[in-house]
Scaffold this active site. Structure first.
Site, PDB file in Angstrom:
ATOM      1  N   CYS A   2       0.828  -1.198   0.000  1.00 59.91           N
ATOM      2  CA  CYS A   2       0.000   0.000   0.000  1.00 59.91           C
ATOM      3  C   CYS A   2       0.867   1.255   0.000  1.00 59.91           C
ATOM      4  CB  CYS A   2      -0.897   0.006   1.239  1.00 59.91           C
ATOM      5  SG  CYS A   2      -1.838  -1.528   1.453  1.00 59.91           S
ATOM      6  N   GLY A  70       2.925  -3.179   3.573  1.00 61.03           N
ATOM      7  CA  GLY A  70       3.787  -4.346   3.569  1.00 61.03           C
ATOM      8  C   GLY A  70       3.035  -5.636   3.817  1.00 61.03           C
ATOM      9  N   GLU A  71       3.792  -6.640   4.235  1.00 65.20           N
ATOM     10  CA  GLU A  71       3.224  -7.953   4.497  1.00 65.20           C
ATOM     11  C   GLU A  71       3.940  -8.589   5.691  1.00 65.20           C
ATOM     12  OE1 GLU A  71       0.703  -8.859   2.761  1.00 65.20           O
ATOM     13  OE2 GLU A  71       0.867  -7.719   0.884  1.00 65.20           O
TER      14      GLU A  71
END
Length: 626
Positions: A2, A70-71
């Site tokens: 994002c 992020g992840e």
């Protein structure tokens, strides 16, 4: 993946559309903001995990507010480990639940790439956080009690209208990239990797905490047999690839070159995915690896796409591509990275790559001498001898030749100053041409990093790997891929930069990274299990680019326009006669280095023109020094 933006004691309500417009490419699926007390949080969402409204941001939970980019790949494992439950399956919610459970100690548990702002309104504390390697960007502008942060410099620039940091530009010329915190704007800095910035709104106390430092792992001594090291590498890389595939609710593909890094990622990913989609670049004027990449794709029955880049539109696209970075950016491989990302986005929204393998496992040819000799601590006499030999050698023009290897070896070994040594061994731009600067670059940040590295009780090779991880990987390579992919709303994941890999690679003995003249020795041994034999001994190429051809042909008209415009910026930093002589080939220098210097100047001028044409920025130039 994002875009995030936020403010503290700085309202931008009249300009909030600028934020959403500038960060739309990072999050085209949803754009939202929330305001609480003196804090504003903005978010543009690219939906990858929990595609429902339960994954929307900024997210709020029990007085906690977060805007996250992020992840967290292991977040379901963490929920199970700590007994965490929520209607939202999002990793963003996992962060908030983990914070309630562990506080900021939660970061050590995360395997992921991330940059986020977490506002604890119960304690009136704000945290700005980055992941271990700095995969996800986070820039901060700060003045008195006001603070603004953003995923990208362009939106930050438009909102706060900062002045220009001339020292940073001077150092950009010398190195070709920015070191650590430095940006080309005043009062604007980049949060370092493995760090978080804590702001206590009650006391106005600001503190920086380093929660991950890869140098601590280089200090560890672990002895493994080759079989043990190979087995551990195989297990960890498989785990890193697998979790990056599983933690996505959309399809994941893979970039695939003819090298072993992306080949290994693709091979392992194919065992965990059905008909993996792979993408290879083919360009004119450089070595064609597409045939080798196709062998890997066919072996694992991947759905393979070869992307032909002709550069027919480069002249039209160049300023837009460079302008995406919001700062001078001289890595020419940003061009093919942009085009391959553009093409891949037509098929997928998440892609795996091999970033970080070279800096962790010794992938560059320039590492080989450091395996056998610590040039960081070399004796003055040896430096003088190398300098004398370098001066009598003819200039090398063939980048991949054995002669060029020894020519560069003598060149960078001739420097007694460790800063010049490092600069010559990496970017190799204005090193040796310091006299052409109007004011000598101070390089304070680089000198501090190298001083700390050189003081460590580790080998010369380890010093070089550590320095590269903290400088060129963080300052150039990761930003290049982040901007190139996110310009097309494409998320790039790097299994080599996973938690378990970052904790394992540094503790390996040097012999598993460089064996005589062989780079990435252990990775090549692992490749024998997964890849066709002809790939295993291929030299490191990365995204090769025809930079000389661009300067002489494709971008020659643009180059001429910028260099000889009525009001260029570069003469404030570099003597104009030197640049003119360089352009006219009157400087004793290799063709490749000439092209690199001209390209770096061109990128600066593109940034400068976009800056001066931006109605949001007031840019005042100083009087030139003759």
């Amino acid at each position: 993946m994002c875009g995030i933006f936020g403010t503290i004691n700085y309202s931008i309500k009249t300009d909030e559309n600028i934020v959403f417009k500038e960060l739309f490419h990072r999050g085209p699926d949803q754009q939202r903001m929330t305001s609480v007390n003196s804090v504003e949080l903005y978010h543009t969402r690219l939906s990858i995990q929990d595609l429902t409204e339960n994954g929307s941001q900024p997210m709020i939970h029990n007085g906690l507010y977060i805007s996250f980019n992020g992840e967290i790949y292991n977040h379901f494992e963490l929920r199970k480990k700590y007994g965490l439950n929520s209607i939202s399956r999002s990793d963003t919610m996992t962060i908030l639940l983990m914070y309630e459970k562990l506080g900021m100690a939660m970061l050590e548990e995360f395997d992921g790439m991330f940059a986020f702002c977490l506002y604890d309104s119960n304690r009136e504390i704000i945290f700005l956080v980055r992941d271990r390697a700095g995969k996800k960007p986070l820039f901060v502008w700060q003045h008195n009690s006001s603070l603004v942060f953003s995923s990208e410099l362009n939106v930050l620039r438009k909102i706060v209208q900062p002045g220009v940091n001339r020292q940073a530009i001077n150092e950009y010329f010398y190195l070709g990239f920015h070191i650590k915190k430095q940006t080309p704007y005043e009062n604007t800095w980049e949060l370092e990797n493995g760090s978080y910035y804590q702001i206590d709104l009650n006391t106005d106390e600001h503190t920086t905490h380093r929660w991950f430092d890869i140098s601590s792992f280089y200090k560890k001594k672990i002895t493994l047999s080759e079989a043990e090291a190979l087995e551990e590498l195989d297990l960890r890389l498989n785990d890193s690839v697998r979790c990056r595939l599983e933690s996505s609710d959309v399809e994941v593909g893979s970039f695939l070159s003819g090298g072993i890094d992306s080949g290994l990622i693709t091979a392992i990913a194919s065992a965990n995915a059905t008909r993996l989609k792979t993408f290879t670049v083919r360009m004119p004027g450089v070595y064609d690896e597409s045939a080798l990449a196709l062998k890997v794709a066919q072996r694992y029955e991947a759905v393979h796409t070869t992307i032909d880049i002709s550069f027919d539109h480069l002249k039209l696209d160049f300023e837009k591509i460079i302008g995406n970075y919001g700062e001078p950016f001289s890595d020419g491989s940003a061009i093919p990275s942009y085009y391959v990302s553009q093409a891949a986005k037509k098929h997928i929204s998440v892609v795996l790559n091999g970033d970080g393998a070279d800096e962790l496992f010794g992938g560059y040819r320039r590492y080989v001498p450091f395996r056998h000799f610590d040039f960081f601590s070399h004796h003055k006499f040896s430096g003088s001898l190398m300098k004398a030999m370098y001066k009598v050698l003819p200039v090398s023009h063939k980048k991949k030749s054995l002669y060029n290897y020894f020519y560069r070896l003598f060149k960078f070994a001739s420097y007694n100053d460790v800063t010049k040594l490092y600069a010559a061994a990496t970017s190799n731009l204005f090193v040796g041409f310091e006299r052409e600067f109007i004011e000598a670059p101070k390089l304070k940040n680089l000198k501090q990093i190298l001083k700390q590295v050189n003081a460590m009780p580790i080998s010369g090779l380890q010093k070089m790997l550590l320095a590269d991880f903290d400088t060129i990987l963080f300052g150039a390579l990761l930003p290049k891929m982040d901007i190139a992919t996110m310009a097309h709303s494409l998320e790039a994941r790097s299994p080599f930069l996973g938690k378990k890999m970052l904790e394992f690679a540094p503790v390996l003995e040097d012999k598993y990274k460089i064996r005589r003249f062989t780079t990435k020795y252990l990775l090549r041994q692992l490749a024998k299990k997964y890849l066709p034999a002809e790939l295993i001994q291929q030299p490191k190429r990365g995204f090769e680019i025809p930079l000389k051809m661009w300067m002489d042909n494709d971008l020659h008209e643009i180059l001429t326009d910028y260099l000889f415009s009525s009001n260029p910026l570069y003469p404030e930093f570099i003597r104009k006669k030197f640049v003119t002589d360089l352009f006219e080939r009157r400087v004793h220098i290799s063709e490749q280095t000439r092209a690199k210097i001209l390209y770096s100047i061109l990128c600066l001028e593109v940034w400068n023109r976009q800056l001066t044409n931006d109605p949001h920025v007031v840019f005042t130039k100083r009087q030139l020094i003759p």
